[in-house]
Scaffold this motif. Sequence first.
Motif, PDB file in Angstrom:
ATOM      1  N   SER A 135       0.849  -1.138   0.050  1.00 54.91           N
ATOM      2  CA  SER A 135       0.105  -0.022  -0.105  1.00 54.91           C
ATOM      3  C   SER A 135       0.990   0.976  -0.027  1.00 54.91           C
ATOM      4  CB  SER A 135      -0.962   0.012   1.338  1.00 54.91           C
ATOM      5  OG  SER A 135      -0.250   0.043   2.389  1.00 54.91           O
ATOM      6  N   GLY A 136       0.318   2.599  -0.372  1.00 55.69           N
ATOM      7  CA  GLY A 136       0.978   3.536  -0.578  1.00 55.69           C
ATOM      8  C   GLY A 136       0.749   4.610  -1.444  1.00 55.69           C
ATOM      9  N   GLY A 137       1.334   5.799  -1.261  1.00 57.87           N
ATOM     10  CA  GLY A 137       0.868   7.097  -1.921  1.00 57.87           C
ATOM     11  C   GLY A 137      -0.336   7.499  -1.431  1.00 57.87           C
ATOM     12  N   HIS A 138      -0.706   8.942  -1.911  1.00 60.57           N
ATOM     13  CA  HIS A 138      -1.717   9.565  -1.599  1.00 60.57           C
ATOM     14  C   HIS A 138      -2.868  10.162  -2.588  1.00 60.57           C
ATOM     15  CE1 HIS A 138       1.584  12.475  -1.360  1.00 60.57           C
ATOM     16  NE2 HIS A 138       0.578  13.345  -1.429  1.00 60.57           N
ATOM     17  N   ALA A 139      -1.903  10.205  -3.616  1.00 63.69           N
ATOM     18  CA  ALA A 139      -2.846  10.966  -4.835  1.00 63.69           C
ATOM     19  C   ALA A 139      -1.876  10.580  -6.166  1.00 63.69           C
ATOM     20  CB  ALA A 139      -2.917  12.547  -4.545  1.00 63.69           C
ATOM     21  N   GLU A 140      -3.032  10.627  -7.035  1.00 71.39           N
ATOM     22  CA  GLU A 140      -2.216  10.074  -8.477  1.00 71.39           C
ATOM     23  C   GLU A 140      -1.180  11.005  -9.007  1.00 71.39           C
ATOM     24  OE1 GLU A 140      -4.719  10.422 -12.189  1.00 71.39           O
ATOM     25  OE2 GLU A 140      -6.250  10.327 -10.614  1.00 71.39           O
ATOM     26  N   ASN A 141      -1.338  12.299  -8.602  1.00 68.93           N
ATOM     27  CA  ASN A 141      -0.304  13.299  -9.094  1.00 68.93           C
ATOM     28  C   ASN A 141       0.525  14.012  -7.984  1.00 68.93           C
ATOM     29  OD1 ASN A 141      -2.375  14.678  -7.546  1.00 68.93           O
ATOM     30  ND2 ASN A 141      -2.980  16.214  -8.927  1.00 68.93           N
ATOM     31  N   ALA A 142       0.795  13.190  -7.194  1.00 69.64           N
ATOM     32  CA  ALA A 142       1.819  13.463  -6.117  1.00 69.64           C
ATOM     33  C   ALA A 142       2.692  12.381  -5.960  1.00 69.64           C
ATOM     34  CB  ALA A 142       1.139  13.935  -4.830  1.00 69.64           C
ATOM     35  N   LEU A 143       3.995  12.700  -5.611  1.00 74.60           N
ATOM     36  CA  LEU A 143       5.147  11.683  -5.355  1.00 74.60           C
ATOM     37  C   LEU A 143       5.013  11.329  -3.974  1.00 74.60           C
ATOM     38  CD1 LEU A 143       8.166  13.903  -6.486  1.00 74.60           C
ATOM     39  CD2 LEU A 143       7.001  12.033  -7.691  1.00 74.60           C
ATOM     40  N   PRO A 144       4.933   9.733  -3.953  1.00 72.85           N
ATOM     41  CA  PRO A 144       4.493   9.187  -2.753  1.00 72.85           C
ATOM     42  C   PRO A 144       5.319   9.630  -1.388  1.00 72.85           C
ATOM     43  CG  PRO A 144       5.654   7.689  -3.848  1.00 72.85           C
ATOM     44  CD  PRO A 144       5.596   9.202  -4.714  1.00 72.85           C
ATOM     45  N   GLN A 145       4.680  10.153  -0.052  1.00 71.56           N
ATOM     46  CA  GLN A 145       5.341  10.332   0.959  1.00 71.56           C
ATOM     47  C   GLN A 145       5.620   9.136   1.698  1.00 71.56           C
ATOM     48  OE1 GLN A 145       2.733  13.086   2.621  1.00 71.56           O
ATOM     49  NE2 GLN A 145       3.256  14.656   1.037  1.00 71.56           N
ATOM     50  N   SER A 146       4.856   7.710   1.410  1.00 71.23           N
ATOM     51  CA  SER A 146       4.992   6.884   2.424  1.00 71.23           C
ATOM     52  C   SER A 146       4.431   5.457   1.518  1.00 71.23           C
ATOM     53  CB  SER A 146       4.126   6.874   3.586  1.00 71.23           C
ATOM     54  OG  SER A 146       4.120   5.834   4.301  1.00 71.23           O
ATOM     55  N   VAL A 147       5.156   4.494   1.478  1.00 68.79           N
ATOM     56  CA  VAL A 147       4.729   3.288   0.809  1.00 68.79           C
ATOM     57  C   VAL A 147       5.323   2.128   1.832  1.00 68.79           C
ATOM     58  CG1 VAL A 147       4.919   1.652  -1.153  1.00 68.79           C
ATOM     59  CG2 VAL A 147       5.379   4.273  -1.472  1.00 68.79           C
ATOM     60  N   SER A 148       4.101   1.083   1.875  1.00 70.86           N
ATOM     61  CA  SER A 148       4.309  -0.012   2.921  1.00 70.86           C
ATOM     62  C   SER A 148       4.460  -1.368   2.226  1.00 70.86           C
ATOM     63  CB  SER A 148       3.788   0.065   4.024  1.00 70.86           C
ATOM     64  OG  SER A 148       3.998   1.325   4.916  1.00 70.86           O
ATOM     65  N   VAL A 149       5.064  -2.469   2.516  1.00 71.11           N
ATOM     66  CA  VAL A 149       4.647  -3.604   2.140  1.00 71.11           C
ATOM     67  C   VAL A 149       5.005  -4.679   3.290  1.00 71.11           C
ATOM     68  CG1 VAL A 149       7.219  -4.183   1.860  1.00 71.11           C
ATOM     69  CG2 VAL A 149       5.382  -5.355   0.280  1.00 71.11           C
ATOM     70  N   VAL A 150       3.969  -5.757   3.139  1.00 75.51           N
ATOM     71  CA  VAL A 150       3.891  -6.764   4.239  1.00 75.51           C
ATOM     72  C   VAL A 150       4.771  -7.890   3.657  1.00 75.51           C
ATOM     73  CG1 VAL A 150       2.874  -8.537   5.681  1.00 75.51           C
ATOM     74  CG2 VAL A 150       1.890  -6.058   5.284  1.00 75.51           C
ATOM     75  N   VAL A 151       5.607  -8.397   4.317  1.00 78.54           N
ATOM     76  CA  VAL A 151       6.635  -9.382   3.948  1.00 78.54           C
ATOM     77  C   VAL A 151       6.427 -10.358   5.090  1.00 78.54           C
ATOM     78  CG1 VAL A 151       9.081 -10.399   3.602  1.00 78.54           C
ATOM     79  CG2 VAL A 151       8.440  -7.890   2.986  1.00 78.54           C
ATOM     80  N   ASN A 152       5.829 -11.616   4.648  1.00 77.98           N
ATOM     81  CA  ASN A 152       5.580 -12.751   5.723  1.00 77.98           C
ATOM     82  C   ASN A 152       6.488 -13.638   5.454  1.00 77.98           C
ATOM     83  OD1 ASN A 152       3.685 -15.437   5.431  1.00 77.98           O
ATOM     84  ND2 ASN A 152       3.268 -14.206   7.251  1.00 77.98           N
ATOM     85  N   CYS A 153       6.855 -14.375   6.645  1.00 73.40           N
ATOM     86  CA  CYS A 153       7.995 -15.147   7.119  1.00 73.40           C
ATOM     87  C   CYS A 153       7.785 -16.446   7.599  1.00 73.40           C
ATOM     88  CB  CYS A 153       9.469 -14.498   7.465  1.00 73.40           C
ATOM     89  SG  CYS A 153      10.036 -13.122   6.849  1.00 73.40           S
ATOM     90  N   ARG A 154       8.061 -17.537   7.160  1.00 77.85           N
ATOM     91  CA  ARG A 154       8.103 -18.852   7.770  1.00 77.85           C
ATOM     92  C   ARG A 154       9.471 -19.088   8.377  1.00 77.85           C
ATOM     93  NH1 ARG A 154       2.444 -20.046   7.083  1.00 77.85           N
ATOM     94  NH2 ARG A 154       1.635 -18.384   6.189  1.00 77.85           N
ATOM     95  N   ILE A 155       9.648 -19.259   9.668  1.00 76.92           N
ATOM     96  CA  ILE A 155      10.840 -19.500  10.079  1.00 76.92           C
ATOM     97  C   ILE A 155      11.209 -20.725  10.556  1.00 76.92           C
ATOM     98  CG2 ILE A 155      12.828 -18.527  11.807  1.00 76.92           C
ATOM     99  CD1 ILE A 155      11.117 -15.886  11.913  1.00 76.92           C
ATOM    100  N   PHE A 156      12.251 -21.129  10.074  1.00 82.30           N
ATOM    101  CA  PHE A 156      12.825 -22.888  10.605  1.00 82.30           C
ATOM    102  C   PHE A 156      13.055 -22.769  11.959  1.00 82.30           C
ATOM    103  CE2 PHE A 156      14.984 -26.582  10.158  1.00 82.30           C
ATOM    104  CZ  PHE A 156      14.834 -27.143   9.035  1.00 82.30           C
ATOM    105  N   PRO A 157      12.440 -23.723  12.785  1.00 82.33           N
ATOM    106  CA  PRO A 157      12.634 -23.892  14.278  1.00 82.33           C
ATOM    107  C   PRO A 157      13.976 -23.835  14.612  1.00 82.33           C
ATOM    108  CG  PRO A 157      11.123 -25.666  13.377  1.00 82.33           C
ATOM    109  CD  PRO A 157      11.668 -24.841  12.213  1.00 82.33           C
ATOM    110  N   GLY A 158      14.465 -22.842  15.659  1.00 88.60           N
ATOM    111  CA  GLY A 158      15.708 -22.798  16.272  1.00 88.60           C
ATOM    112  C   GLY A 158      16.311 -21.338  15.705  1.00 88.60           C
TER     113      GLY A 158
END
Length: 465
Positions: A320-343
């Motif tokens: 998700s990100g940006g606030h207007a189609e005619n503006a440079l984005p001020q904030s952009v975020s992504v969710v990265v989901n991890c599945r971590i090996f035990p230990g």
Amino acid sequence: MKKYVVLALLSVVSFIAQSADVPQTVHAKKALEIYRHIIAIPTVAGRGNVPKLAAYLASEFRLAGFPEEDIHILPNGETAALVVYYRGDGSAGKRPILLLGHMDVVEALDKDWQRPPFELTQDDKYFYGRGSIDNKLGVTMLSSTFIRLKNEGFVPSRDLIIAFSGDEETGMLTTRQLVQPELGLINAEYALNSDAGGGDLTKDGKPLAYLVQAAEKTYVSFTLTATNRGGHSSRPRPDNAIYDLANALTNIQQYQFPVMFSDMTLNFFRTTGQQLGGELGQAMLQFAEDPQNKAASDRLAQESSYIGTTRTTCVPTMISGGHAENALPQSVSVVVNCRIFPGVSVNEVEKALQQVVANDNIQFEVMGAPVESPISELRDDVMRAVSHAVHQRYPDVAVMGYMESGGTDGMHFRAKGVPTWGISSIFMDPDEMYAHGLNERLPIKAFYDGLDHWSVILKELAGHQ
């Protein structure tokens, strides 16, 4: 809606055509009745329907003769958990056995499915519906087995306790509720989970192995955020939050976490490789012989069903990100989901990702409260009971432990010191596993062939020898 009318007619024709092959026992009819009813309740986040499903199951348990004081619906916001005690006579002198499942399902959009997602339909080979595998099958099999055993007059030698959560697919708040000390459930000797494990078949129906889930990877999501002063889109600059995040994601895409293994995962690949054969089977055998064999691990990394058994994995899932189609984005975020090996700790993975991203201006935030859980070492009595149930269907199939790439309620019980094993009744081709996806389906044969699975196991583990 016309497509659903046609499909409904085809389902009726299909049911009539195969009815002669469908078991007509009281247990089979009750299991199908429960399965059909609970799939029709859309227990997705935000709709508040889990308490409705819990109430339905509670009424079925009452009708079967379970006392009111042994049936507990535990509200939690819009959802709920369900706990049902099957009282034993105590003759075994052992602590209770917990039986796990979850009543909620992932959202399914009607417009995307070929069939109505919240209605049990079928053709000549499959049952269709959201939750038909994950995990309303498990809920159906455990519930109908309790009812079956009660109707048979079975008195266990120790308490058996159903513990169904109501938000396993989202926040797991009901699961955290179930492991609170005051409920006493974590005093159980161990837990058996209907939401994991099961048998793998080849495409021609040959059994490969039956897998007992003895470990699962730590589930954690990170939010990565790039910020910028923004500006007018007619005056672009090289420093752009979307570019920064895009570069970070490209780095993550190209990175592979180091290969990891345990005796259990090596045995899994050794046994499965022998059964599977071919190029993929050979890669499994090579990996089992030498986990540092890069050609073998690279080949396994091409398989979505097996890459998670060889290493920690991280993948972007939401942006998700940006606030207007005619503006440079001020904030952009992504969710990265991890599945971590035990230990491996969450902190270690976060540090690795930060090094991979190589941009100090991108902020990392851990979402939620990740739960790290240990491996539950296999025990002879449980494996023996599971083997007896499995070998009634496939006499020669190997029964072995494995590590789940996904996450289940079991992690919370393991983290509280309750050994937990996933032992679903399913046997199917893993490439046909559409849980969480479009047109989720279960082979009809898998449903009916699994009707005795839990009865055999519970009678052996809690019967009178």
